[in-house]
Design an enzyme around this catalytic site. Structure first.
Site, mmCIF file in Angstrom:
data_model
loop_
_atom_site.group_PDB
_atom_site.id
_atom_site.type_symbol
_atom_site.label_atom_id
_atom_site.label_comp_id
_atom_site.label_asym_id
_atom_site.label_seq_id
_atom_site.Cartn_x
_atom_site.Cartn_y
_atom_site.Cartn_z
ATOM 1 N N CYS A 51 0.852 -1.185 0.000
ATOM 2 C CA CYS A 51 0.000 0.000 0.000
ATOM 3 C C CYS A 51 0.889 1.236 0.000
ATOM 4 C CB CYS A 51 -0.933 0.002 1.209
ATOM 5 S SG CYS A 51 -1.979 1.464 1.280
ATOM 6 N N GLY A 52 1.002 1.872 -1.159
ATOM 7 C CA GLY A 52 1.845 3.064 -1.256
ATOM 8 C C GLY A 52 1.264 4.247 -0.520
ATOM 9 N N HIS A 53 -0.044 4.476 -0.653
ATOM 10 C CA HIS A 53 -0.610 5.639 0.037
ATOM 11 C C HIS A 53 -0.532 5.442 1.540
ATOM 12 C CE1 HIS A 53 -4.485 3.655 1.037
ATOM 13 N NE2 HIS A 53 -4.660 4.662 1.860
ATOM 14 N N ASP A 87 -9.779 3.308 -5.300
ATOM 15 C CA ASP A 87 -8.743 4.135 -4.680
ATOM 16 C C ASP A 87 -9.007 5.594 -5.026
ATOM 17 O OD1 ASP A 87 -6.373 5.272 -3.685
ATOM 18 O OD2 ASP A 87 -5.254 3.447 -4.124
ATOM 19 N N GLY A 99 -0.507 4.404 -4.815
ATOM 20 C CA GLY A 99 0.947 4.428 -4.711
ATOM 21 C C GLY A 99 1.627 3.243 -5.354
#
Length: 342
Positions: free
Chosen positions: A98-100, A260, A265
């Site tokens: 999970c980038g965010h 999303d 991300g």
């Protein structure tokens, strides 16, 4: 039940950090803890019932959450080289990347004092996630956090041009692995555009493509079964851009039809890997990646990628902001229990 959280949003996508109230999750690594959280016989989007999953459902369902909620359980890192570990969760279960969320965790780690940071400069926050070790480079100016750069695990393309039959015709997709498996496809190939007015159609198309690729060799990870299978479908538009690099708008449909709100991300890492493989973006060039709500991440491929065919290393920069601190309660006799989804 009482659960304490601090909430952030990253480019519009929520991230709820659980500080207290979740059961201890056993395991020797973050990846093992995720497998235990899912449970024997469970799936990433259908975990087995447990006390931990009761907390996930409580926080991701109404009236305390909503169908677009996302968050993480803080867990010990795999070793002393990292500052923290995290299990990412959403309304359906547990993700591997999970980038965010990494951007939000980097901001929180510095803002809370967990990781020391200069008033002006950059602090490195190393985070163990189920797909490996990632880094949040937290940018500071005047004693404030001004942005975070998410440096992902290596990203690579397993299928640059894979035909997929859909109800809108056969489309050609690219499959990339960037801590999770993403399928990327031009929205125009499906007769769509990335616009909130088309969100229901985009969601349906993303779910259809994900289902069509179940069991495909292209979505299998060669060494880690936990990373096998489509996590998200990135539908994108090309945008006019007179600067260096490229500009695109996307919507990412992940898990079981979740949208999303951010440009995604780890999905941005996947797009960068595909664009690099196509020769459309070179190391150092910038991808301006816009979300369906108009927020922006900026991504780039670092020089020196694929020395041993291990993929490219990407960086994605965005901003996270704290939205609240909460003490959630489930009172005895509350007939809704952990809540509901609409």
């Amino acid at each position: 039940m009482y659960v304490r959280t601090v909430d952030y949003h990253t480019a519009g996508e929520p991230f709820r950090i659980v500080l207290d109230g979740a059961p201890v999750i056993p395991g020797d690594s973050v990846a093992e803890r995720r497998a235990i959280a899912i449970g024997a016989g469970g799936r990433a989007t259908a975990p087995r019932p447990s006390a931990l999953d009761d907390v996930r459902r409580l926080l991701s369902r109404e009236p305390r959450g909503h169908a677009g909620m996302y968050g993480g359980f803080l867990v010990p890192p795999d070793d002393d080289e990292a500052h923290l570990g995290v299990l990412f969760w959403h309304k359906d279960g547990y993700s591997t990347a999970c980038g965010h969320g990494t951007i939000a965790l980097g901001a929180w780690a510095v803002d809370s004092g967990l990781v020391a940071a200069p008033a002006d400069g950059v602090a490195r926050v190393r985070i163990d996630v189920p797909s490996g070790r990632v880094t949040a480079l937290v940018h500071r100016a005047g004693g404030r956090t001004t942005g975070v750069t998410f440096r992902n695990v290596p990203s690579w393309v397993s299928a640059p041009a894979l035909p997929v039959a859909t109800s809108r015709g056969t489309v050609e997709v690219a499959v990339a692995h960037s801590g999770a498996c993403y399928v990327t496809v031009p929205a125009a190939a499906l007769g769509l555009s990335v616009d909130t007015a088309r969100l229901a159609e985009l969601t349906a198309a993303g779910r259809e493509i994900a289902r069509a690729l179940e069991g495909s060799e292209a979505v299998a990870h060669p060494s880690d079964p936990q990373l096998t299978g489509v996590y998200g479908v990135v539908l994108y538009d090309e945008l006019p851009w007179d600067g260096p690099g490229l500009s695109q708008r996307n919507v990412t449909v992940f898990a079981d039809g979740q949208i999303d709100r951010s440009p995604c991300g780890s999905g941005t890492s996947a797009r960068l890997a595909v664009l690099a493989a196509q020769g459309r973006i070179a190391p150092g060039d910038e991808l301006r990646h816009e979300s369906v709500i108009g927020t922006v991440f900026r991504g780039r491929v670092l020089p020196g990628g694929e020395p041993l065919g291990e993929g490219v290393v990407t960086e994605v920069t965005g901003a996270a902001h704290r939205t609240g601190e909460h003490g959630f309660v489930l009172e005895e006799g509350d007939g809704l229990g952990a809540g509901f989804l609409l």
